[in-house]
Design an enzyme around this catalytic site. Sequence first.
Site, PDB file in Angstrom:
ATOM      1  N   GLU A 131       1.058  35.631  21.311  1.00 50.25           N
ATOM      2  CA  GLU A 131       1.789  36.783  20.788  1.00 50.25           C
ATOM      3  C   GLU A 131       0.885  37.663  19.926  1.00 50.25           C
ATOM      4  O   GLU A 131       1.008  38.892  19.935  1.00 50.25           O
ATOM      5  CB  GLU A 131       2.993  36.320  19.974  1.00 50.25           C
ATOM      6  CG  GLU A 131       4.099  35.700  20.796  1.00 50.25           C
ATOM      7  CD  GLU A 131       4.877  36.743  21.591  1.00 50.25           C
ATOM      8  OE1 GLU A 131       6.021  37.023  21.244  1.00 50.25           O
ATOM      9  OE2 GLU A 131       4.302  37.279  22.573  1.00 50.25           O
ATOM     10  N   THR A 184       6.041  47.495  22.369  1.00 44.26           N
ATOM     11  CA  THR A 184       6.392  46.700  21.191  1.00 44.26           C
ATOM     12  C   THR A 184       5.737  47.235  19.924  1.00 44.26           C
ATOM     13  O   THR A 184       6.362  47.304  18.862  1.00 44.26           O
ATOM     14  CB  THR A 184       5.987  45.228  21.403  1.00 44.26           C
ATOM     15  OG1 THR A 184       6.662  44.727  22.559  1.00 44.26           O
ATOM     16  CG2 THR A 184       6.371  44.378  20.206  1.00 44.26           C
TER      17      THR A 184
END
Length: 316
Positions: A131, A184
């Site tokens: 991530e 994102t």
Amino acid sequence: MNEIRVFAPATVANVACGFDIFGFAVDQPGDEVWLKLVDQPGVRIIDIIGDQGRLPREAARNTAGIAIQVFLQKIGRTDVGFEMILTKHMPLGSGLGSSAASAVAGVFAANELLGRPLTTLELLPFAMEGERVACGSAHADNVGPSLLGGFVVVRSYSPLDVIRIDTPASLFATIVHPDVEVNTKDARYILKNEVSLKNAITQMGNVAGLIAGLTKPDYDLIGRSMVDVIIEPVRSILIPEFNEVKQAALDNGALGCSISGSGPSMFALSRDLETAQAVGSAMQQAFLSVGITGEVYVSGINTVGPRVIECIMNDV
């Protein structure tokens, strides 16, 4: 065995009021990793399928690749390596934890091929490194449920404390992914750094209420608690027809509806499968009314997490 195929599920993060602390896994979609154990040290990505050539093939810059690399370093197995094929079964930037599913599938597969030197929970920090590569932040609200299955609460990052809670067996999720993309990093950039005391108190009440509603279970309490007064008002402007799609879900019986992760996917929770299916059709139609197509997924809460599809033993 020296070859394995693993599937890791998509996830819904935030779950309305639980920004960066709530997430749950679904049955579909998800990502798949084929991994082969080899003598040559390091991780070599042979191919990535379904990404339209957008993802890096260099392991250190790939979510699945870096997760495996830091895993090997941690357990002291730099004497071996892996060849990998990653298959993306969901769009990039979908708000469904695409990067998390890849990282989870990769590190879970590596752990299996090496005889499970670590528990599944112990794999979490390595998946989180994936991530970090993907979006600059090693958050666990997607990798947690994708790895552990179920509904997950991230209580703390320092020290890392992740708790899985029980949910009603008849609770169903509807996810609609419209054919638009939200980055994102962009979705995080527009967020405010400070919130009012009034909104913080409201949000904390909804967080506590949602957990209580899920564990009791109390469907009305779940619905009343799925209210986000901090993140959703800001991020919803990035999703065309957000208010209309949300209202369509509620009008057709959804307990609540909000943004999945950073969007553009939207999710709703319902008390049974029939309602969840009707909610999906209504949400999809609301997007179609302005010419936006998209995919609909209806699923119970996936309590399994990653699963092995195939194991192969070859002569070496």
